[in-house]
Motif scaffolding. Structure first.
Motif, PDB file in Angstrom:
ATOM      1  N   PRO A  38      -8.921  -3.764  12.079  1.00  0.00           N
ATOM      2  CA  PRO A  38      -9.337  -4.104  13.447  1.00  0.00           C
ATOM      3  C   PRO A  38      -8.367  -5.071  14.118  1.00  0.00           C
ATOM      4  CG  PRO A  38     -11.222  -4.129  11.989  1.00  0.00           C
ATOM      5  CD  PRO A  38     -10.012  -3.966  11.111  1.00  0.00           C
ATOM      6  N   GLY A  39      -7.932  -4.727  15.319  1.00  0.00           N
ATOM      7  CA  GLY A  39      -7.027  -5.595  16.063  1.00  0.00           C
ATOM      8  C   GLY A  39      -5.581  -5.534  15.641  1.00  0.00           C
ATOM      9  N   LYS A  40      -5.275  -4.654  14.696  1.00  0.00           N
ATOM     10  CA  LYS A  40      -3.895  -4.541  14.216  1.00  0.00           C
ATOM     11  C   LYS A  40      -3.352  -3.145  14.453  1.00  0.00           C
ATOM     12  CE  LYS A  40      -4.138  -8.145  10.675  1.00  0.00           C
ATOM     13  NZ  LYS A  40      -3.839  -8.469   9.253  1.00  0.00           N
ATOM     14  N   GLU A  41      -2.036  -3.017  14.429  1.00  0.00           N
ATOM     15  CA  GLU A  41      -1.409  -1.715  14.589  1.00  0.00           C
ATOM     16  C   GLU A  41      -1.533  -0.910  13.297  1.00  0.00           C
ATOM     17  OE1 GLU A  41       2.057  -2.910  17.857  1.00  0.00           O
ATOM     18  OE2 GLU A  41       2.607  -2.216  15.860  1.00  0.00           O
ATOM     19  N   ARG A  42      -1.459   0.398  13.482  1.00  0.00           N
ATOM     20  CA  ARG A  42      -1.474   1.285  12.314  1.00  0.00           C
ATOM     21  C   ARG A  42      -0.176   1.093  11.537  1.00  0.00           C
ATOM     22  NH1 ARG A  42      -3.867   7.231  13.020  1.00  0.00           N
ATOM     23  NH2 ARG A  42      -5.474   5.841  13.870  1.00  0.00           N
ATOM     24  N   GLU A  43      -0.295   0.963  10.216  1.00  0.00           N
ATOM     25  CA  GLU A  43       0.891   0.741   9.398  1.00  0.00           C
ATOM     26  C   GLU A  43       0.967   1.758   8.271  1.00  0.00           C
ATOM     27  OE1 GLU A  43       1.022  -2.875   7.172  1.00  0.00           O
ATOM     28  OE2 GLU A  43      -1.073  -2.740   6.526  1.00  0.00           O
ATOM     29  N   GLY A  44       2.197   2.116   7.925  1.00  0.00           N
ATOM     30  CA  GLY A  44       2.400   3.041   6.835  1.00  0.00           C
ATOM     31  C   GLY A  44       2.168   2.375   5.500  1.00  0.00           C
ATOM     32  N   VAL A  45       1.515   3.081   4.586  1.00  0.00           N
ATOM     33  CA  VAL A  45       1.212   2.567   3.258  1.00  0.00           C
ATOM     34  C   VAL A  45       2.089   3.245   2.215  1.00  0.00           C
ATOM     35  CG1 VAL A  45      -0.564   2.353   1.493  1.00  0.00           C
ATOM     36  CG2 VAL A  45      -1.165   2.036   3.905  1.00  0.00           C
ATOM     37  N   ALA A  46       2.073   4.579   2.206  1.00  0.00           N
ATOM     38  CA  ALA A  46       2.852   5.331   1.226  1.00  0.00           C
ATOM     39  C   ALA A  46       3.065   6.740   1.750  1.00  0.00           C
ATOM     40  CB  ALA A  46       2.140   5.376  -0.118  1.00  0.00           C
ATOM     41  N   SER A  47       4.194   7.326   1.332  1.00  0.00           N
ATOM     42  CA  SER A  47       4.530   8.668   1.781  1.00  0.00           C
ATOM     43  C   SER A  47       5.175   9.441   0.638  1.00  0.00           C
ATOM     44  CB  SER A  47       5.502   8.591   2.964  1.00  0.00           C
ATOM     45  OG  SER A  47       5.865   9.867   3.434  1.00  0.00           O
ATOM     46  N   ILE A  48       4.989  10.776   0.653  1.00  0.00           N
ATOM     47  CA  ILE A  48       5.551  11.620  -0.402  1.00  0.00           C
ATOM     48  C   ILE A  48       5.969  12.952   0.200  1.00  0.00           C
ATOM     49  CG2 ILE A  48       3.297  12.584  -1.048  1.00  0.00           C
ATOM     50  CD1 ILE A  48       4.223  12.452  -3.992  1.00  0.00           C
ATOM     51  N   VAL A  49       7.049  13.525  -0.350  1.00  0.00           N
ATOM     52  CA  VAL A  49       7.500  14.828   0.095  1.00  0.00           C
ATOM     53  C   VAL A  49       7.470  15.819  -1.077  1.00  0.00           C
ATOM     54  CG1 VAL A  49       8.868  13.977   2.018  1.00  0.00           C
ATOM     55  CG2 VAL A  49       9.912  14.139  -0.268  1.00  0.00           C
ATOM     56  N   LEU A  50       7.823  17.070  -0.799  1.00  0.00           N
ATOM     57  CA  LEU A  50       7.633  18.122  -1.787  1.00  0.00           C
ATOM     58  C   LEU A  50       8.378  17.886  -3.096  1.00  0.00           C
ATOM     59  CD1 LEU A  50       7.575  21.404   0.331  1.00  0.00           C
ATOM     60  CD2 LEU A  50       5.669  20.246  -0.798  1.00  0.00           C
ATOM     61  N   ASP A  51       9.567  17.226  -3.024  1.00  0.00           N
ATOM     62  CA  ASP A  51      10.315  16.997  -4.266  1.00  0.00           C
ATOM     63  C   ASP A  51       9.849  15.733  -4.988  1.00  0.00           C
ATOM     64  OD1 ASP A  51      13.433  15.549  -2.922  1.00  0.00           O
ATOM     65  OD2 ASP A  51      11.353  14.872  -2.859  1.00  0.00           O
ATOM     66  N   ASP A  52       8.717  15.189  -4.556  1.00  0.00           N
ATOM     67  CA  ASP A  52       8.076  14.016  -5.156  1.00  0.00           C
ATOM     68  C   ASP A  52       8.772  12.696  -4.835  1.00  0.00           C
ATOM     69  OD1 ASP A  52       6.990  15.795  -8.105  1.00  0.00           O
ATOM     70  OD2 ASP A  52       5.918  15.369  -6.241  1.00  0.00           O
ATOM     71  N   SER A  53       9.728  12.714  -3.925  1.00  0.00           N
ATOM     72  CA  SER A  53      10.281  11.442  -3.457  1.00  0.00           C
ATOM     73  C   SER A  53       9.187  10.674  -2.740  1.00  0.00           C
ATOM     74  CB  SER A  53      11.453  11.682  -2.501  1.00  0.00           C
ATOM     75  OG  SER A  53      12.518  12.318  -3.149  1.00  0.00           O
ATOM     76  N   THR A  54       9.161   9.368  -2.965  1.00  0.00           N
ATOM     77  CA  THR A  54       8.110   8.542  -2.377  1.00  0.00           C
ATOM     78  C   THR A  54       8.693   7.320  -1.670  1.00  0.00           C
ATOM     79  OG1 THR A  54       7.842   7.307  -4.440  1.00  0.00           O
ATOM     80  CG2 THR A  54       6.394   9.202  -4.105  1.00  0.00           C
ATOM     81  N   LYS A  55       7.864   6.735  -0.824  1.00  0.00           N
ATOM     82  CA  LYS A  55       8.213   5.506  -0.129  1.00  0.00           C
ATOM     83  C   LYS A  55       6.948   4.684   0.006  1.00  0.00           C
ATOM     84  CE  LYS A  55      10.760   3.857   3.926  1.00  0.00           C
ATOM     85  NZ  LYS A  55      11.515   4.294   5.129  1.00  0.00           N
ATOM     86  N   TYR A  56       7.045   3.378  -0.251  1.00  0.00           N
ATOM     87  CA  TYR A  56       5.886   2.496  -0.186  1.00  0.00           C
ATOM     88  C   TYR A  56       6.160   1.298   0.718  1.00  0.00           C
ATOM     89  CZ  TYR A  56       4.048   4.896  -4.335  1.00  0.00           C
ATOM     90  OH  TYR A  56       3.568   5.833  -5.214  1.00  0.00           O
ATOM     91  N   ALA A  57       5.108   0.822   1.330  1.00  0.00           N
ATOM     92  CA  ALA A  57       5.188  -0.442   2.036  1.00  0.00           C
ATOM     93  C   ALA A  57       5.344  -1.556   1.001  1.00  0.00           C
ATOM     94  CB  ALA A  57       3.925  -0.679   2.861  1.00  0.00           C
ATOM     95  N   ASP A  58       6.097  -2.576   1.335  1.00  0.00           N
ATOM     96  CA  ASP A  58       6.329  -3.678   0.392  1.00  0.00           C
ATOM     97  C   ASP A  58       5.014  -4.313  -0.056  1.00  0.00           C
ATOM     98  OD1 ASP A  58       9.375  -4.908   1.997  1.00  0.00           O
ATOM     99  OD2 ASP A  58       9.051  -3.307   0.534  1.00  0.00           O
ATOM    100  N   SER A  59       4.033  -4.341   0.826  1.00  0.00           N
ATOM    101  CA  SER A  59       2.770  -5.014   0.527  1.00  0.00           C
ATOM    102  C   SER A  59       1.945  -4.308  -0.542  1.00  0.00           C
ATOM    103  CB  SER A  59       1.940  -5.149   1.806  1.00  0.00           C
ATOM    104  OG  SER A  59       1.681  -3.877   2.359  1.00  0.00           O
ATOM    105  N   VAL A  60       2.267  -3.045  -0.839  1.00  0.00           N
ATOM    106  CA  VAL A  60       1.468  -2.298  -1.816  1.00  0.00           C
ATOM    107  C   VAL A  60       2.267  -1.866  -3.034  1.00  0.00           C
ATOM    108  CG1 VAL A  60       0.008  -1.466   0.061  1.00  0.00           C
ATOM    109  CG2 VAL A  60       1.808   0.024  -0.853  1.00  0.00           C
ATOM    110  N   LYS A  61       3.564  -2.125  -3.048  1.00  0.00           N
ATOM    111  CA  LYS A  61       4.391  -1.733  -4.188  1.00  0.00           C
ATOM    112  C   LYS A  61       3.866  -2.355  -5.475  1.00  0.00           C
ATOM    113  CE  LYS A  61       8.779  -0.850  -1.819  1.00  0.00           C
ATOM    114  NZ  LYS A  61      10.164  -1.338  -1.576  1.00  0.00           N
ATOM    115  N   GLY A  62       3.768  -1.532  -6.512  1.00  0.00           N
ATOM    116  CA  GLY A  62       3.273  -2.007  -7.794  1.00  0.00           C
ATOM    117  C   GLY A  62       1.755  -1.971  -7.923  1.00  0.00           C
TER     118      GLY A  62
END
Length: 121
Positions: A38-62
Motif C-alpha cells: 500500500p502506498g508504494k510502487e510495484r516492484e519486481g521480485v524475481a523473473s525467469i525465462v525458458l532457459d531457466d535464467s533468473t533475476k532477483y531483487a536484492d531484497s529477496v536474494k537468498g
C-alpha cells in the motif's frame, strides 16, 4: 488472451515460508513475480525465462526462489525466512517477446489478479 491465476498467499509470522503459484493458460517466454505494498510502487521480485535464467531483487536474494513447470504451465515462488517488509500483494506477469529475465513492470503486458501475502512480526 493469456490468463494468469495466482494462489498460495496467506498470513504467516516472520521467519515463516509460503509458496506462491501462478497458473497460466499459455506459458510465456518470460515470467515474473512482482509485489506492491500500500502506498508504494510495484516492484519486481524475481523473473525467469525458458532457459531457466533468473533475476532477483536484492531484497529477496537468498530467501526467495523462482521456478517453473512448463509441462503444467505453472510458475512458482518459494518464499523462505519471510520478513514483515515482504508484506504486499504479489502479482504474476508474463511476456512473449523477452528472452532475458526482467524486473521492469513496464515490460510486461499480461498480469494476474494478485494474491496477498502478510507477514507479522
Amino acid at each position: 488472451q493469456v490468463q494468469l491465476v495466482e494462489s498460495g498467499g496467506g498470513s504467516v509470522q516472520a521467519g515463516g515460508s509460503l509458496r506462491l503459484s501462478c497458473a497460466a493458460s499459455i506459458y510465456a517466454y518470460c515470467m515474473a513475480w512482482f509485489r506492491q505494498a500500500p502506498g508504494k510502487e510495484r516492484e519486481g521480485v524475481a523473473s525467469i525465462v525458458l532457459d531457466d535464467s533468473t533475476k532477483y531483487a536484492d531484497s529477496v536474494k537468498g530467501r526467495f526462489t523462482i521456478s517453473k513447470d512448463t509441462a503444467k504451465n505453472t510458475l512458482y515462488l518459494q518464499m523462505n525466512n519471510l520478513k514483515p517488509e515482504d508484506t504486499a500483494m504479489y502479482y504474476c506477469a508474463a511476456d512473449f517477446l523477452m528472452s532475458r529475465p526482467s524486473l521492469n513492470p513496464a515490460a510486461f503486458a499480461t498480469w494476474g489478479q494478485g494474491t496477498q501475502v502478510t507477514v507479522s512480526s
